[in-house]
Design a protein around this motif. Structure first.
Motif, PDB file in Angstrom:
ATOM      1  N   VAL A 184      -0.405  12.540  -4.859  1.00 48.82           N
ATOM      2  CA  VAL A 184       0.480  11.368  -4.830  1.00 48.82           C
ATOM      3  C   VAL A 184       0.363  10.650  -3.481  1.00 48.82           C
ATOM      4  CG1 VAL A 184       2.919  10.670  -4.773  1.00 48.82           C
ATOM      5  CG2 VAL A 184       2.096  12.196  -6.562  1.00 48.82           C
ATOM      6  N   ARG A 187      -2.942   8.833  -3.236  1.00 47.29           N
ATOM      7  CA  ARG A 187      -2.887   7.603  -4.017  1.00 47.29           C
ATOM      8  C   ARG A 187      -2.066   6.520  -3.315  1.00 47.29           C
ATOM      9  NH1 ARG A 187      -4.931   7.652  -9.295  1.00 47.29           N
ATOM     10  NH2 ARG A 187      -6.984   7.081  -8.542  1.00 47.29           N
ATOM     11  N   LEU A 188      -0.922   6.932  -2.817  1.00 49.00           N
ATOM     12  CA  LEU A 188      -0.029   5.962  -2.178  1.00 49.00           C
ATOM     13  C   LEU A 188      -0.685   5.309  -0.969  1.00 49.00           C
ATOM     14  CD1 LEU A 188       3.480   7.706  -2.185  1.00 49.00           C
ATOM     15  CD2 LEU A 188       2.805   5.684  -3.464  1.00 49.00           C
ATOM     16  N   ASN A 190      -3.717   4.979  -0.178  1.00 47.04           N
ATOM     17  CA  ASN A 190      -4.927   4.215  -0.441  1.00 47.04           C
ATOM     18  C   ASN A 190      -4.686   3.060  -1.409  1.00 47.04           C
ATOM     19  OD1 ASN A 190      -7.027   5.533   1.155  1.00 47.04           O
ATOM     20  ND2 ASN A 190      -6.400   7.314  -0.021  1.00 47.04           N
ATOM     21  N   SER A 191      -3.447   2.649  -1.523  1.00 46.74           N
ATOM     22  CA  SER A 191      -3.124   1.524  -2.400  1.00 46.74           C
ATOM     23  C   SER A 191      -2.663   0.357  -1.530  1.00 46.74           C
ATOM     24  CB  SER A 191      -1.998   1.939  -3.346  1.00 46.74           C
ATOM     25  OG  SER A 191      -0.795   2.021  -2.623  1.00 46.74           O
ATOM     26  N   PRO A 192      -2.462  -0.801  -2.135  1.00 45.46           N
ATOM     27  CA  PRO A 192      -1.891  -1.907  -1.360  1.00 45.46           C
ATOM     28  C   PRO A 192      -0.548  -1.528  -0.734  1.00 45.46           C
ATOM     29  CG  PRO A 192      -2.758  -2.722  -3.416  1.00 45.46           C
ATOM     30  CD  PRO A 192      -2.862  -1.229  -3.480  1.00 45.46           C
ATOM     31  N   TRP A 193       0.224  -0.676  -1.402  1.00 45.51           N
ATOM     32  CA  TRP A 193       1.481  -0.195  -0.820  1.00 45.51           C
ATOM     33  C   TRP A 193       1.205   0.519   0.502  1.00 45.51           C
ATOM     34  CZ3 TRP A 193       3.694   4.561   0.443  1.00 45.51           C
ATOM     35  CH2 TRP A 193       5.086   4.585   0.594  1.00 45.51           C
ATOM     36  N   ARG A 195      -1.304   0.046   2.383  1.00 46.39           N
ATOM     37  CA  ARG A 195      -1.737  -0.943   3.363  1.00 46.39           C
ATOM     38  C   ARG A 195      -0.512  -1.533   4.068  1.00 46.39           C
ATOM     39  NH1 ARG A 195      -5.749  -3.847   0.196  1.00 46.39           N
ATOM     40  NH2 ARG A 195      -4.110  -5.190  -0.564  1.00 46.39           N
ATOM     41  N   ILE A 224      10.495   9.133   0.248  1.00 48.78           N
ATOM     42  CA  ILE A 224       9.411   9.924  -0.358  1.00 48.78           C
ATOM     43  C   ILE A 224       9.016  11.086   0.554  1.00 48.78           C
ATOM     44  CG2 ILE A 224       7.036   9.879  -1.210  1.00 48.78           C
ATOM     45  CD1 ILE A 224       7.524   6.908  -1.817  1.00 48.78           C
TER      46      ILE A 224
ATOM     47  N   LEU C 121      -5.829  -1.200  11.460  1.00 51.62           N
ATOM     48  CA  LEU C 121      -6.238  -1.567  10.112  1.00 51.62           C
ATOM     49  C   LEU C 121      -7.525  -2.369  10.255  1.00 51.62           C
ATOM     50  CD1 LEU C 121      -3.393  -0.688   9.265  1.00 51.62           C
ATOM     51  CD2 LEU C 121      -3.230  -2.745   7.885  1.00 51.62           C
ATOM     52  N   LEU C 129      -3.427  -7.881   3.522  1.00 50.02           N
ATOM     53  CA  LEU C 129      -1.990  -7.704   3.701  1.00 50.02           C
ATOM     54  C   LEU C 129      -1.271  -9.048   3.590  1.00 50.02           C
ATOM     55  CD1 LEU C 129      -0.105  -5.377   4.325  1.00 50.02           C
ATOM     56  CD2 LEU C 129      -0.406  -5.847   6.740  1.00 50.02           C
ATOM     57  N   GLN C 134       1.465  -9.046  -4.691  1.00 58.99           N
ATOM     58  CA  GLN C 134       0.480  -8.081  -5.160  1.00 58.99           C
ATOM     59  C   GLN C 134       1.194  -6.993  -5.958  1.00 58.99           C
ATOM     60  OE1 GLN C 134      -2.375  -6.625  -2.258  1.00 58.99           O
ATOM     61  NE2 GLN C 134      -1.600  -8.070  -0.765  1.00 58.99           N
ATOM     62  N   GLY C 136       0.197  -4.091  -6.622  1.00 60.89           N
ATOM     63  CA  GLY C 136      -0.023  -2.779  -6.011  1.00 60.89           C
ATOM     64  C   GLY C 136       0.845  -2.502  -4.810  1.00 60.89           C
ATOM     65  N   GLU C 137       1.592  -3.504  -4.356  1.00 62.03           N
ATOM     66  CA  GLU C 137       2.481  -3.263  -3.224  1.00 62.03           C
ATOM     67  C   GLU C 137       3.821  -2.719  -3.674  1.00 62.03           C
ATOM     68  OE1 GLU C 137       2.713  -6.728  -0.774  1.00 62.03           O
ATOM     69  OE2 GLU C 137       0.727  -6.375   0.096  1.00 62.03           O
ATOM     70  N   SER C 142       1.770   1.270  -7.362  1.00 58.67           N
ATOM     71  CA  SER C 142       0.695   1.635  -6.439  1.00 58.67           C
ATOM     72  C   SER C 142       0.006   2.920  -6.850  1.00 58.67           C
ATOM     73  CB  SER C 142       1.262   1.781  -5.026  1.00 58.67           C
ATOM     74  OG  SER C 142       2.146   2.883  -4.976  1.00 58.67           O
ATOM     75  N   LEU C 143       0.712   3.759  -7.620  1.00 65.70           N
ATOM     76  CA  LEU C 143       0.126   5.035  -8.039  1.00 65.70           C
ATOM     77  C   LEU C 143      -0.922   4.855  -9.130  1.00 65.70           C
ATOM     78  CD1 LEU C 143       3.300   7.298  -8.067  1.00 65.70           C
ATOM     79  CD2 LEU C 143       1.334   7.530  -6.564  1.00 65.70           C
ATOM     80  N   TRP C 148      -3.407  -2.590 -10.432  1.00 67.18           N
ATOM     81  CA  TRP C 148      -3.580  -3.560  -9.336  1.00 67.18           C
ATOM     82  C   TRP C 148      -5.022  -3.821  -8.949  1.00 67.18           C
ATOM     83  CZ3 TRP C 148      -5.851  -0.826  -5.407  1.00 67.18           C
ATOM     84  CH2 TRP C 148      -5.550   0.529  -5.269  1.00 67.18           C
TER      85      TRP C 148
END
Lengths: 338, 437, 300
Positions: A184, A187-188, A190-193, A195, A224, C121, C129, C134, C136-137, C142-143, C148
């Motif tokens: 988890v 995944r988190l 490496n996602s836009p989240w 970022r 989390i 970054l 960003l 988005q 996925g944000e 995002s999971l 996304w």
């Protein structure tokens, strides 16, 4: 001196349920600090709530163990929200002081004799993993964690992992939780989240100026990571009694050492760091007293058993000064938030 | 240093022999609290040889240990305790006695409340504390007296905290470090005094304390020279510095444990007699001396900070380090002095803490570290005078909160206040909310 | 800073105001209006703006000596700071008590005086960003990358186009921390464009940028206007201001002391007073020698 024996019993910590529990807590810390830049110095508090929530869920609410686990997780979520609302708007070092204070408050409340009827005070709580039975309804209950073990009685494995069915069950459950948690987190981040939260770690004003709700993201990270920490506490409670003397500030500092050892902004670093840290701790904790006993060290055996903590402290200093990215982090990727 | 304890134990032993043999000879069926703990305090409550059951006995010890037990039908109680070679306090709740009787005072110590007794669990791990009941006045303390006693005690505690927190605050102000190792600088003063007393003998306490302070100052100098100054030159981030201080704190703390062990040791004079102020309010000579010296040191410190060149430079650096550097202030030199003074004050605070607790322990500084942080934050991080005010508030708050909340939760009150302060006034009492860029 | 004028002179917008030119003059089509915005730090009034309007689809420069309150005013307008009193609105919508991230979502994007490139970054991640809405944000989504991934690839293309325009495409996989000061300014501006803003507020975009990059930064600022955006920027260098700004607002001691066409405004006595009278130590190098200041006796 039985060096091989010492080595083998140290190696058994490789897959010890306690090591897995600490690895989970360290992973939570990695999400907090390594990826989100949150200085959580109160991880022990999250673990304590996970463990006590679980035990109390069984003993006083008569819940089956798998539902009681959610009491522990819920307690950690509430704790994160209470902590986060006042502090996430403040500067980072304030969060450090508030979390450390809050974790101490949790510990002192659990220790206090004022709530001894509920928390067991200095004795802690026990007997919740055994056959179904609660304090309030001694003859009810859906069966504890131990009854859910499908492995037949017996001893399995090989040295140093020669253990009974309970330890193996703990290992399997622990490693499964750990694997899911690592997946988890991977995944988190490496996602836009991920970022966004890494951006917040670097400079939250910049991220805010791009229209991201920084406070909400920081709160999500705190919750989390806190839940993963509570899973670590749960894991400890699965394996043994709960006692407030475990969840002291030093535990948080040990988790930090393990985190920085492995690399704070990595997904597998916390696991590697925890394993190295607790195997080494066990090894030194056995080796030094044995050396002292054999007359090879000019200390008493009690002194020799404390040397490892001195080493941990100064190792943490050296680590931060000379290898801030940890053993497995790349120099470029993480160092520290400003 | 153990003279007082020995005296107490032998006195107890004599009393015990005189009255208690019969009671001990009968097999014990006492209610046992914490049976799994390795060490025991047990005892009897008797009125002229008649056992009294159902009397509430509370045992408190270091690190927040508390246990409460009722006496059984034989008047016996047994409490498991976590540590040997440690001091505990055994309190008999006189309101649970039958009407008209109370704990008999010991004529040797007229001002010690006989229902509250200090007990040392010796190396043997067992200790006995008997209470003798008779016709007498109960030790009920009027609420006003309690409040006054708590306020005095709180002021004493607060002044002691202030010595530690002004140093922490100055260090934070000039270097930005949230110095967790400040706790160990506090412990250092007490441990150094203890070591010197061991070396010279208890009569040389007057020499041991100043020498310990010199050593404390030396510790501050050494830490800055060996660690903080090089890290400053590397331009290390504040978070890293904070974690370095955590590692340092752990390392030094366990080093103390390595050398002095896990038990509590006493400095000479810690058993100073208490004298009556008024009502039931008592003070000891060490309390008075402690407060007087704290005030003196704080006044000298305030004078230094306000009027001397280096003191002014310190405040200038706290205000704006780059501007101070640009205007020709030797920032490194001033920071070095700040470390020395901070460490000296912390060391003195540690000595006073050893008398206040009482006792020296390897983690005694760690026990009040969060209170020091709370005091510093309350006053406004980086402001020395703020830390002083914050400390006195925290000290009085901690000591007087036990009038309302259980005494093992007294630190919780201060920590809750810390969080509350950050919620409503994060800059603290004297901190400035913002400055113009 | 010594730089050469760009080869092609930009097309200036004129006739932005209505009525006589004075501080707080009304604009034909204002995008941002501020009224009685006041900010005090302790006893010191940092910003006290009676009334000001920013014209749409034009480049407005906000100038003034150090300590005039320009950056504070920026912070107030963008929600990074809260004024003690006052109202201000963007496209007719009030921004009072709107938090910074919501202001940004409404299309008002700012940059910072001290560049805030996200050092650890990559350049590409910095850019991505910036993109808004988005899926996925969101934590839950995002999971699940399949939710996304598609949008992320689109963002990738958009970011690549912008990076090419800003000549940062070769650096896309480098950490932003490895860029030079000027490149970071470019990256910050490019990242702001990822949000498709309506109004871009640049806080000293040229500060600390070497002359070679200044040229390209100026071109980009002109490009923003061409692409239909409105620009408000803080600058010290009068030469830059005269070259690219359509309108100039002068602040001193927290107040708007003058407004007008860039060529006219520097002749205003209030401006000279602000620059020379009260703050003689300000960067006059940027002012003197470039325009001739009429010697006026200080009277009032």
């Amino acid at each position: 001196m039985d060096f091989v024996g010492i080595l083998l019993s140290s190696l058994s910590f490789l897959l010890d349920p306690t090591t897995i529990a600490y690895a989970l807590a360290t992973l939570g810390l990695a999400l907090h600090f390594g990826f989100g830049g949150l200085l959580n110095m109160g991880m022990a508090g999250f673990m304590a709530l996970g463990a006590y929530g679980y035990a109390i869920g069984i003993l006083y609410f008569g819940l089956p163990w798998y539902l009681a686990a959610f009491v522990g997780i819920g307690a950690a979520i509430v704790f994160a929200l209470i902590l986060g609302i006042p502090t996430l708007r403040l500067r980072g070092d304030y969060l450090a002081i508030v979390t450390i204070a809050a974790a101490e408050i949790v510990r002192l409340l659990l220790l206090s004799s004022a709530f001894g009827w509920f928390t067991g005070s200095a004795d802690g709580l026990s007997g919740f993993n055994g056959p179904g039975g609660t304090v309030t309804n001694p003859h009810e209950g859906a069966g504890g964690f131990d009854q859910s073990n499908p492995i037949p009685d017996g001893t399995y494995g090989f040295v140093p992992f020669l253990d009974n069915e309970r330890t193996w069950y703990l290992r399997i459950v622990g490693l499964s939780i750990l694997a899911i948690a690592i997946f988890v987190v991977w995944r988190l981040v490496n996602s836009p989240w991920g970022r966004v939260i890494k951006g917040i770690r670097e400079d939250e004003d910049a991220v805010r100026s791009l229209g991201k709700n920084v406070f909400a993201y920081k709160m999500q990270v705190l919750v989390i990571g806190g839940v993963i920490g509570a899973l670590g506490g749960l894991m400890l409670a699965f394996s043994t009694n709960v006692n407030s003397s475990v969840y002291v500030t030093s535990l948080t500092f040990f988790l930090w050492t393990a985190l920085l050892l492995g690399g704070a902004a990595t997904v597998f670093g916390p696991l590697a760091g925890s394993i190295i840290f607790w195997v080494l701790q066990a090894f030194l904790g056995l080796l030094f007293p044995a050396l002292a006993k054999a007359g090879l060290m000019p200390f008493t055996t009690i002194q020799a058993s404390q040397v490892k903590f001195v080493i941990v402290g100064f190792a943490l200093v050296l680590l931060v000064v000379f290898r801030p990215q940890g053993l497995f982090g790349s120099k470029k990727e993480l160092t520290f938030v400003k | 240093m153990r003279r007082g304890v020995h005296r107490l134990v032998s006195a107890l032993g004599a009393v015990f022999l005189a009255f208690g043999i019969l009671a001990l000879a009968t097999p014990a069926h006492a209610d046992v609290v914490n049976p799994e703990m390795p060490f025991k305090i047990s005892g009897n409550v008797q009125n002229n040889g008649e056992p009294i059951g159902g009397v509430t006995i509370t045992v408190t010890g270091a690190a927040g240990f508390t246990a409460t037990v009722p006496t059984d039908a034989d008047g016996k109680f047994t409490v498991g305790v976590p540590e040997k070679s440690a001091d505990y306090t055994v309190t008999l709740d006189e309101t649970t006695l039958p009407e008209g009787i109370a704990v008999v005072d010991n004529p040797a110590t007229p001002f010690v409340e006989a229902n509250v007794q200090a007990v040392t669990v010796g190396p043997g791990g067992r200790s006995t504390m008997n209470f003798f009941i008779g016709q007498g006045e109960r030790h009920t303390v009027s609420i006003a007296d309690q409040i006054v006693q708590r306020l005095i005690s709180g002021l004493n505690f607060g002044l002691m905290l202030a010595l530690a927190s002004v140093g922490l605050s100055l260090i934070y102000g000039t270097t930005g470090i949230s110095n967790f190792a400040h706790a160990e600088m506090v412990t250092f003063g007490a441990v150094a005094t203890f070591a010197l007393v061991q070396l010279f003998g208890p009569a040389m306490l007057w020499l041991a304390i100043p020498l310990a302070l010199v050593l404390s100052a030396g510790l501050g100098w050494g830490l800055d020279a060996a660690l903080w100054a090089p890290l400053r030159r590397r331009g290390m981030g504040l978070v890293q510095l904070m974690i370095v201080s955590i590692g340092l704190s752990l390392g030094i703390r366990y080093l103390y444990q390595f050398f002095i062990g896990g038990s509590t040791e006493q400095l000479p004079g810690s058993d100073a007699e208490r004298f009556k102020l008024f009502g039931t309010v008592t003070l000891s000579f060490t309390d008075i001396l402690s407060m007087a010296l704290s005030v003196l040191l704080i006044v000298v410190f305030a004078w230094w900070l306000t009027f001397t060149k280096i003191g002014k430079a310190t405040r200038a650096i706290s205000d704006n380090p780059s501007l101070a550097a640009a205007s020709g202030i030797d920032v490194d030199g001033v920071v070095r002095i700040v470390w020395i003074i901070g460490s000296l004050l912390a060391g003195f605070s540690g000595i006073l803490w050893a008398y206040f607790r009482p006792g020296i322990r390897w983690d005694m500084g760690g026990q009040i570290l969060l209170l020091i942080f709370a005091a510093t934050t309350l006053g406004g991080l980086g402001t020395a005078y703020g830390a002083l005010i914050g400390s006195i508030i925290v000290g009085i708050l901690v000591e007087s909160s036990s009038l309302i909340i259980p005494s093992d939760l007294k630190y919780v009150g201060a920590l809750v206040v810390l969080i509350g302060i950050l919620l409503f006034r994060p800059q603290g009492i004297l901190g400035r909310k913002e400055r113009v860029g | 800073m010594s730089s050469n004028p760009t080869s092609s002179s930009p097309v200036k917008s004129t006739g932005l105001h209505t009525g006589a030119i004075k501080p707080g003059v009304a604009k034909k089509d204002p995008i941002l209006i501020a009224d009685h915005v006041k900010r005090q730090f302790g006893g010191l009034v940092a910003v006290d703006v009676e009334h000001v309007e920013i014209p749409r689809n034009a480049i407005t420069a906000l100038i003034g000596p150090n300590g005039a309150g320009k950056t504070t005013f920026f912070n107030l307008l963008t929600g990074f700071d809260t004024p003690n009193e006052g109202t201000w609105s963007f496209n007719g919508k009030s921004l009072a008590k709107v938090s910074a991230f919501k202001v940004a979502r409404m299309g008002l994007i700012r940059t910072f005086q001290l560049t805030k490139a996200l050092g650890l970054l990559t350049v590409m991640d910095n850019m991505k960003l910036g993109s808004t809405s988005q899926p996925g944000e969101r934590l839950g989504a995002s999971l699940f990358p399949f939710v996304w991934k598609k949008k992320d690839r689109e963002i990738d293309d958009k970011a690549m186009d912008l990076l090419k325009r800003f000549k940062l495409d070769a650096k896309k996989d480098d950490f932003a921390a490895s860029l030079s000061g000027g490149q970071r300014k470019l990256l910050e501006m490019a990242r702001a464009l990822m949000t498709d803003p309506e109004l871009v507020m640049l806080d000293e975009p040229m500060a600390g940028v070497n002359p070679a990059l200044t040229e390209s930064l100026l071109e980009h600022i002109l490009g923003l206007k061409k692409a239909g955006m409105t620009v408000l920027f803080v600058e010290h260098d009068m030469h830059m201001v005269r070259h690219i700004a359509d309108w100039v607002i002068v602040m001193a001691e927290g107040r708007v002391v003058a407004e007008g066409d860039p060529h006219e405004v520097m002749k205003n006595p209030a401006v000279i007073d602000a620059y020379l009278g009260s703050h003689q130590d300000t960067d006059l190098g940027a002012v003197t020698g470039r325009i001739t200041l009429p010697k006026l006796p200080k009277e009032k």
